[in-house]
Enzyme design. Structure first.
Site, short mmCIF file in Angstrom:
data_model
loop_
_atom_site.label_atom_id
_atom_site.label_comp_id
_atom_site.label_asym_id
_atom_site.label_seq_id
_atom_site.Cartn_x
_atom_site.Cartn_y
_atom_site.Cartn_z
N ASP A 151 -4.19 4.28 -28.03
CA ASP A 151 -3.38 5.47 -28.30
C ASP A 151 -4.15 6.72 -27.84
O ASP A 151 -5.34 6.88 -28.17
CB ASP A 151 -3.12 5.52 -29.82
CG ASP A 151 -2.22 6.67 -30.23
OD1 ASP A 151 -1.31 7.03 -29.46
OD2 ASP A 151 -2.43 7.19 -31.35
N HIS A 152 -3.50 7.60 -27.11
CA HIS A 152 -4.11 8.84 -26.63
C HIS A 152 -5.45 8.60 -25.92
O HIS A 152 -6.43 9.32 -26.18
CB HIS A 152 -4.31 9.86 -27.76
CG HIS A 152 -3.02 10.38 -28.31
ND1 HIS A 152 -2.22 11.27 -27.62
CD2 HIS A 152 -2.38 10.13 -29.48
CE1 HIS A 152 -1.15 11.54 -28.35
NE2 HIS A 152 -1.22 10.85 -29.47
N GLY A 184 3.80 11.80 -33.46
CA GLY A 184 3.82 12.72 -34.59
C GLY A 184 4.97 12.44 -35.55
O GLY A 184 5.63 13.35 -36.03
N SER A 185 5.18 11.17 -35.86
CA SER A 185 6.39 10.82 -36.62
C SER A 185 6.18 10.76 -38.14
O SER A 185 7.15 10.58 -38.88
CB SER A 185 6.95 9.49 -36.11
OG SER A 185 7.06 9.53 -34.71
N ASN A 190 5.45 6.44 -33.13
CA ASN A 190 4.06 6.42 -33.61
C ASN A 190 3.89 7.03 -34.99
O ASN A 190 4.35 8.16 -35.23
CB ASN A 190 3.19 7.24 -32.65
CG ASN A 190 2.92 6.54 -31.35
OD1 ASN A 190 3.56 5.57 -31.01
ND2 ASN A 190 1.94 7.04 -30.61
N PHE A 191 3.19 6.29 -35.85
CA PHE A 191 2.90 6.77 -37.21
C PHE A 191 1.41 6.61 -37.51
O PHE A 191 0.86 5.53 -37.29
CB PHE A 191 3.67 5.95 -38.25
CG PHE A 191 5.16 5.92 -38.08
CD1 PHE A 191 5.96 6.96 -38.56
CD2 PHE A 191 5.77 4.84 -37.45
CE1 PHE A 191 7.35 6.90 -38.41
CE2 PHE A 191 7.15 4.78 -37.30
CZ PHE A 191 7.94 5.82 -37.78
N ASP A 192 0.82 7.64 -38.03
CA ASP A 192 -0.59 7.55 -38.41
C ASP A 192 -0.84 8.25 -39.75
O ASP A 192 -1.21 7.62 -40.75
CB ASP A 192 -1.46 8.17 -37.29
CG ASP A 192 -2.93 8.07 -37.60
OD1 ASP A 192 -3.32 7.32 -38.52
OD2 ASP A 192 -3.73 8.75 -36.92
N THR A 193 -0.62 9.56 -39.79
CA THR A 193 -0.99 10.37 -40.96
C THR A 193 -0.45 9.82 -42.28
O THR A 193 -1.16 9.80 -43.29
CB THR A 193 -0.49 11.82 -40.75
OG1 THR A 193 -1.06 12.30 -39.53
CG2 THR A 193 -0.89 12.72 -41.89
O1 G3H Z 1 -0.37 8.84 -31.70
C1 G3H Z 1 -0.20 8.79 -32.93
C2 G3H Z 1 0.87 9.50 -33.57
O2 G3H Z 1 1.53 10.33 -32.75
C3 G3H Z 1 0.79 9.71 -35.03
O3 G3H Z 1 1.23 10.96 -35.46
O4 G3H Z 1 -0.16 11.16 -37.50
O5 G3H Z 1 1.81 12.60 -37.17
O6 G3H Z 1 2.10 10.18 -37.63
P1 G3H Z 1 1.25 11.24 -37.03
ZN ZN Z 2 0.26 10.81 -30.90
#
Ligand code: G3H
Ligand code: ZN
Length: 285
Positions: free
Chosen positions: A81-82, A206-207, A227-230
């Site tokens: 990712d990125h 950024g979901s 994509n989900f992370d935070t």
């Molecule tokens: O590449 C990862 C994501 O875009 C995660 O974004 O942290 O806002 O869910 P997020």
């Molecule tokens: Zn991202």
């Protein structure tokens, strides 16, 4: 089973759903994603940023990511990712990642095209999918920080695709990395317009913090990877804080991290449901 990003995204593209992609940096994080996907009987993408790789170690993440994917009952893609540096993309390919994002979105257009093509040159003969990004997605991910977002222009997306023939494209349509400060607004028309012009899966970054119904709507408009992370990190933190408040004397990491893993898994399952968006079936291999 570990499968190629190309295969799973192509199926999602043809069948109108999105494959959810979750970031991981340690074992509990990874287990929460895989177990959540298995319980939902859904395909999933597990992904690592360069920051996660620096934290845990390239080989170590390869070991646990590939091992977990191979043992899994559902299709799993291991995605970078990125990726910003060519060396990370190259090493990820060598170690067995099945999908790569080369993110040169902060560069000028010509340089973005050049860097994406450089990675495609090594990835394509191996059947590894390459995701690129066009436009600027706001917020902060790893050390990638954008104060403002610049929405992806439809014409630019077409030109960019013609110059690269990338396998998937991340587009800026209003979402932002990290915790939202205000109300989320997504330009659904823009997703649809780009979807009509490009014959490849589109990616929403950024979901976290995007209401589930908006995620589903974005998928119905043409998004095939979300994509989900935070939100996983926040679920982990909240579960840990709650546990430590209730059990101040406990120092056994197994007891501390069990509720964290469970909390992350619940988030994973809710996001997976939102990504399905239609009644059509997930990929069956
Ligand atoms: O590449 C990862 C994501 O875009 C995660 O974004 O942290 O806002 O869910 P997020
Ligand atoms: Zn991202």
């Amino acid at each position: 089973m570990l499968i190629s990003g190309k295969q799973i995204l192509q199926h999602a593209y043809e069948n109108g759903y999105a494959v959810p992609a979750f970031n991981f940096a340690n074992m509990e994080n990874l287990q929460a994603i895989i177990e959540g996907a298995e319980e939902m009987n859904a395909p999933v993408i597990i992904q690592t940023t360069q920051g996660a790789i620096d934290y845990a170690g390239f080989e170590y993440l390869a070991d646990i990511g590939i091992g977990a994917a191979q043992r899994s009952r559902v299709p799993v893609v291991l995605h970078l990712d990125h990726g910003q540096k060519y060396e990370y993309c190259l090493k990820a390919i060598q170690l067995g990642w099945t999908s790569i994002m080369i993110d040169s979105s902060l560069e000028k257009l010509a340089e973005n095209v050049r860097k994406v093509n450089e990675v495609i040159k090594i990835a394509r003969p191996l059947g590894i999918a390459v995701e690129a990004e066009l436009g600027i997605i706001g917020g902060k991910e790893d050390d990638l920080k954008s104060e403002q977002d610049i929405y992806t222009e439809v014409k630019d997306a077409v030109d960019f695709y013609q110059a690269t023939h990338c396998d998937a494209l991340a587009i800026a349509v209003g979402t932002a990395h990290g915790i939202y400060k205000g109300t989320v607004k997504i330009d659904f028309n823009r997703i649809q317009e780009i979807r009509e012009k490009l014959p490849i899966p589109l990616v929403l970054h950024g979901s976290s913090g995007v209401p589930l119904e908006m995620v589903s709507q974005a998928v119905r408009c043409g998004i095939n990877k979300v994509n989900f992370d935070t939100e996983l990190k926040l679920a982990n933190l909240q579960a840990l804080q709650t546990f430590m408040t209730k059990n101040p004397g406990v120092y056994d990491i197994r007891k501390m991290y069990r509720p964290c893993r469970q909390a992350m898994k619940e988030v994973v399952k809710a996001k997976i449901e939102a990504c399905k968006a239609t009644n059509k079936s997930w990929v069956v291999l």
